[in-house]
Design an enzyme around this catalytic site. Structure first.
Site, PDB file in Angstrom:
ATOM      1  N   ASN A  74     107.994  28.819  35.864  1.00  0.00           N
ATOM      2  CA  ASN A  74     107.163  28.451  37.012  1.00  0.00           C
ATOM      3  C   ASN A  74     107.603  29.241  38.243  1.00  0.00           C
ATOM      4  OD1 ASN A  74     105.316  26.982  38.653  1.00  0.00           O
ATOM      5  ND2 ASN A  74     105.594  25.185  37.344  1.00  0.00           N
ATOM      6  N   HIS A 104     131.863  33.515  43.259  1.00  0.00           N
ATOM      7  CA  HIS A 104     133.015  34.192  43.840  1.00  0.00           C
ATOM      8  C   HIS A 104     134.229  33.282  43.740  1.00  0.00           C
ATOM      9  CE1 HIS A 104     130.829  37.626  45.430  1.00  0.00           C
ATOM     10  NE2 HIS A 104     129.836  36.775  45.638  1.00  0.00           N
ATOM     11  N   THR A 153     126.692  21.234  35.869  1.00  0.00           N
ATOM     12  CA  THR A 153     127.986  21.907  35.865  1.00  0.00           C
ATOM     13  C   THR A 153     128.664  21.858  34.501  1.00  0.00           C
ATOM     14  OG1 THR A 153     129.123  19.893  36.570  1.00  0.00           O
ATOM     15  CG2 THR A 153     128.347  21.384  38.311  1.00  0.00           C
ATOM     16  N   ARG A 168     124.620  14.235  34.807  1.00  0.00           N
ATOM     17  CA  ARG A 168     125.267  13.523  33.710  1.00  0.00           C
ATOM     18  C   ARG A 168     124.177  13.065  32.754  1.00  0.00           C
ATOM     19  NH1 ARG A 168     124.654   8.047  34.439  1.00  0.00           N
ATOM     20  NH2 ARG A 168     124.042   7.410  36.511  1.00  0.00           N
TER      21      ARG A 168
END
Length: 174
Positions: A74, A104, A153, A168
């Protein structure tokens, strides 16, 4: 996470990707063959006729992106692909999804001289909701759903719904 030196030619590859995505973003949505041709030039790989993309799209390298059949992207999606991005068959990306494979170092004295990078893999038939952010090193399992606005993550298991910041697992999908 391992810190890598910024590789030679990095800036040139970024400039190339920005130039090619700027060109792609001028192609009307109704001209999907031209969009597929522009995407193939950006990634250096032919894309299947079932690939659909609504411009605009953004990438910092392009050459590290692989997409399967029946993939839908999209508008407003970002492919930060230094570490590599793989989208399996039938993957759907909602508007403004960001796939960020690099970053970084946290240490101030290393931020401008090095990068961290790891691949993102999205399994077949996964759906990534609007404005979700998938970070480096994450695998999204087959048939999984990432809710809108999630920041992912960690890996998302197959056939699960993940949501939140950080994301989660909310529940298994039937």
């Amino acid at each position: 996470m391992e810190i890598l030196p910024i590789p030679p030619g990095f800036g040139e590859r970024v400039a190339r990707a920005i130039r090619l995505t700027e060109q792609l973003n001028t192609v009307p949505y109704d001209d999907q063959p031209a969009i597929r041709a522009a995407w193939s030039e950006l990634t250096g790989r032919a894309v299947d006729d079932t690939f659909r993309l609504i411009p605009p799209v953004y990438s910092d390298h392009g050459v590290n992106v692989r997409v399967g059949r029946h993939v839908f992207v999209n508008q407003g999606c970002r492919f930060n692909d230094v570490g590599g991005i793989e989208l399996g068959d039938h993957v759907m990306l909602g508007p403004n999804v960001s796939l960020i494979t690099s970053g970084h170092p946290v240490a101030p004295d290393q931020r401008r001289s090095g990068i961290t990078a790891a691949p993102i893999r999205v399994g077949p038939n996964a759906w990534i909701g609007a404005s979700a952010i998938i970070l480096q090193g994450v695998t999204i399992g087959a048939d999984a759903v990432v809710a809108a606005g999630a920041v992912v993550t960690r890996d998302v298991p197959p056939r699960t719904l993940a949501a939140g910041t950080p994301a989660r697992t909310i529940r298994q999908l039937d």
